[in-house]
Design a protein around this motif. Structure first.
Motif, PDB file in Angstrom:
ATOM      1  N   MET A 140      22.940 -38.530 104.292  1.00 48.58           N
ATOM      2  CA  MET A 140      23.426 -39.697 103.557  1.00 48.58           C
ATOM      3  C   MET A 140      23.227 -39.531 102.060  1.00 48.58           C
ATOM      4  O   MET A 140      24.084 -39.919 101.270  1.00 48.58           O
ATOM      5  CB  MET A 140      22.725 -40.967 104.056  1.00 48.58           C
ATOM      6  CG  MET A 140      23.149 -41.388 105.451  1.00 48.58           C
ATOM      7  SD  MET A 140      22.276 -42.862 106.009  1.00 48.58           S
ATOM      8  CE  MET A 140      23.076 -44.111 104.991  1.00 48.58           C
ATOM      9  N   SER A 141      22.093 -38.963 101.656  1.00 46.72           N
ATOM     10  CA  SER A 141      21.822 -38.745 100.223  1.00 46.72           C
ATOM     11  C   SER A 141      22.848 -37.806  99.611  1.00 46.72           C
ATOM     12  O   SER A 141      23.351 -38.048  98.508  1.00 46.72           O
ATOM     13  CB  SER A 141      20.419 -38.162 100.029  1.00 46.72           C
ATOM     14  OG  SER A 141      19.443 -39.083 100.400  1.00 46.72           O
ATOM     15  N   GLN A 142      23.167 -36.737 100.323  1.00 45.78           N
ATOM     16  CA  GLN A 142      24.161 -35.786  99.821  1.00 45.78           C
ATOM     17  C   GLN A 142      25.534 -36.450  99.709  1.00 45.78           C
ATOM     18  O   GLN A 142      26.243 -36.259  98.713  1.00 45.78           O
ATOM     19  CB  GLN A 142      24.223 -34.562 100.732  1.00 45.78           C
ATOM     20  CG  GLN A 142      22.995 -33.695 100.644  1.00 45.78           C
ATOM     21  CD  GLN A 142      22.974 -32.589 101.690  1.00 45.78           C
ATOM     22  OE1 GLN A 142      23.963 -32.334 102.378  1.00 45.78           O
ATOM     23  NE2 GLN A 142      21.838 -31.923 101.810  1.00 45.78           N
ATOM     24  N   GLU A 143      25.905 -37.220 100.732  1.00 41.46           N
ATOM     25  CA  GLU A 143      27.197 -37.905 100.697  1.00 41.46           C
ATOM     26  C   GLU A 143      27.248 -38.918  99.557  1.00 41.46           C
ATOM     27  O   GLU A 143      28.252 -39.027  98.851  1.00 41.46           O
ATOM     28  CB  GLU A 143      27.472 -38.595 102.034  1.00 41.46           C
ATOM     29  CG  GLU A 143      27.778 -37.624 103.156  1.00 41.46           C
ATOM     30  CD  GLU A 143      27.955 -38.299 104.504  1.00 41.46           C
ATOM     31  OE1 GLU A 143      27.858 -39.547 104.593  1.00 41.46           O
ATOM     32  OE2 GLU A 143      28.192 -37.577 105.487  1.00 41.46           O
ATOM     33  N   PHE A 144      26.154 -39.657  99.372  1.00 42.20           N
ATOM     34  CA  PHE A 144      26.107 -40.644  98.296  1.00 42.20           C
ATOM     35  C   PHE A 144      26.250 -39.962  96.947  1.00 42.20           C
ATOM     36  O   PHE A 144      26.998 -40.425  96.084  1.00 42.20           O
ATOM     37  CB  PHE A 144      24.800 -41.440  98.356  1.00 42.20           C
ATOM     38  CG  PHE A 144      24.702 -42.466  97.263  1.00 42.20           C
ATOM     39  CD1 PHE A 144      25.296 -43.706  97.397  1.00 42.20           C
ATOM     40  CD2 PHE A 144      24.026 -42.180  96.083  1.00 42.20           C
ATOM     41  CE1 PHE A 144      25.222 -44.655  96.385  1.00 42.20           C
ATOM     42  CE2 PHE A 144      23.947 -43.120  95.064  1.00 42.20           C
ATOM     43  CZ  PHE A 144      24.546 -44.357  95.221  1.00 42.20           C
ATOM     44  N   ASP A 145      25.524 -38.858  96.741  1.00 48.49           N
ATOM     45  CA  ASP A 145      25.605 -38.131  95.470  1.00 48.49           C
ATOM     46  C   ASP A 145      27.027 -37.645  95.191  1.00 48.49           C
ATOM     47  O   ASP A 145      27.506 -37.722  94.061  1.00 48.49           O
ATOM     48  CB  ASP A 145      24.638 -36.944  95.462  1.00 48.49           C
ATOM     49  CG  ASP A 145      23.183 -37.368  95.372  1.00 48.49           C
ATOM     50  OD1 ASP A 145      22.903 -38.552  95.040  1.00 48.49           O
ATOM     51  OD2 ASP A 145      22.303 -36.518  95.653  1.00 48.49           O
TER      52      ASP A 145
ATOM     53  N   ALA B 201      31.899 -38.415  91.982  1.00 48.37           N
ATOM     54  CA  ALA B 201      33.360 -38.544  91.907  1.00 48.37           C
ATOM     55  C   ALA B 201      33.744 -39.857  91.229  1.00 48.37           C
ATOM     56  O   ALA B 201      34.649 -39.881  90.378  1.00 48.37           O
ATOM     57  CB  ALA B 201      33.975 -38.458  93.305  1.00 48.37           C
ATOM     58  N   LEU B 202      33.080 -40.927  91.586  1.00 55.56           N
ATOM     59  CA  LEU B 202      33.380 -42.236  90.999  1.00 55.56           C
ATOM     60  C   LEU B 202      33.038 -42.257  89.511  1.00 55.56           C
ATOM     61  O   LEU B 202      33.798 -42.798  88.698  1.00 55.56           O
ATOM     62  CB  LEU B 202      32.626 -43.336  91.740  1.00 55.56           C
ATOM     63  CG  LEU B 202      32.898 -44.766  91.289  1.00 55.56           C
ATOM     64  CD1 LEU B 202      34.376 -45.103  91.385  1.00 55.56           C
ATOM     65  CD2 LEU B 202      32.075 -45.738  92.126  1.00 55.56           C
ATOM     66  N   ALA B 203      31.909 -41.648  89.147  1.00 53.90           N
ATOM     67  CA  ALA B 203      31.540 -41.589  87.723  1.00 53.90           C
ATOM     68  C   ALA B 203      32.609 -40.863  86.921  1.00 53.90           C
ATOM     69  O   ALA B 203      32.961 -41.282  85.812  1.00 53.90           O
ATOM     70  CB  ALA B 203      30.182 -40.902  87.571  1.00 53.90           C
ATOM     71  N   GLY B 204      33.147 -39.795  87.480  1.00 51.57           N
ATOM     72  CA  GLY B 204      34.215 -39.071  86.792  1.00 51.57           C
ATOM     73  C   GLY B 204      35.461 -39.921  86.599  1.00 51.57           C
ATOM     74  O   GLY B 204      36.064 -39.935  85.529  1.00 51.57           O
ATOM     75  N   ILE B 205      35.810 -40.667  87.641  1.00 51.78           N
ATOM     76  CA  ILE B 205      36.980 -41.551  87.543  1.00 51.78           C
ATOM     77  C   ILE B 205      36.759 -42.607  86.468  1.00 51.78           C
ATOM     78  O   ILE B 205      37.634 -42.866  85.638  1.00 51.78           O
ATOM     79  CB  ILE B 205      37.264 -42.214  88.911  1.00 51.78           C
ATOM     80  CG1 ILE B 205      37.806 -41.161  89.888  1.00 51.78           C
ATOM     81  CG2 ILE B 205      38.246 -43.369  88.755  1.00 51.78           C
ATOM     82  CD1 ILE B 205      37.880 -41.640  91.312  1.00 51.78           C
ATOM     83  N   LEU B 206      35.605 -43.233  86.467  1.00 49.23           N
ATOM     84  CA  LEU B 206      35.329 -44.304  85.511  1.00 49.23           C
ATOM     85  C   LEU B 206      35.235 -43.807  84.078  1.00 49.23           C
ATOM     86  O   LEU B 206      35.456 -44.567  83.144  1.00 49.23           O
ATOM     87  CB  LEU B 206      34.033 -45.042  85.913  1.00 49.23           C
ATOM     88  CG  LEU B 206      34.118 -45.773  87.259  1.00 49.23           C
ATOM     89  CD1 LEU B 206      32.774 -46.401  87.612  1.00 49.23           C
ATOM     90  CD2 LEU B 206      35.227 -46.839  87.232  1.00 49.23           C
TER      91      LEU B 206
END
Length: 113
Positions: free
Chosen positions: A94-99, A104-109
């Motif tokens: 879960m930690s790896q998936e969250f990271d 990816a979201l940080a890059g989009i934002l």
């Protein structure tokens, strides 16, 4: 804050709650209200006992945590929750998936393509 963002924030917290609880249990066994109090002290993660306890029951049923009763110095015995080996593996995944999702979201934002 726009109308409806409170609901979105609530759903976001519920979505990461399992990861947060597993992360807190990685350090040491904890009892339920201790987990609730710890989460309440972290901005953005405060959630009710009515949400945490059903999650703990699901984690126990899935074999991710074990439970034991311990005497309390200030009241009745407390049910403690501890990660199993399966729970530790689940936390790692879960930690790896969250990271991955967070990056990816940080890059989009940030407007990155």
């Amino acid at each position: 804050m726009s109308e409806g963002s409170g609901s979105w924030g609530s759903q976001l917290r519920k979505g990461v709650l399992e990861l947060a609880v597993l992360g807190l249990l990685a350090g040491e066994p904890r009892y339920g209200s201790s987990l609730v109090d710890d989460l309440a002290g972290r901005p953005g993660l405060a959630i009710t006992a009515g949400t945490v306890y059903p999650l703990l029951a699901r984690l126990a049923k899935a074999g991710s945590v074990t439970t034991t009763w311990r005497e309390s110095p200030v009241g009745p015995p407390r049910k403690y929750y501890a990660l199993t080996d399966s729970g530790r593996r689940r936390l790692d995944v879960m930690s790896q998936e969250f990271d991955t999702v967070a990056a990816a979201l940080a890059g989009i934002l940030k407007g990155e393509s």
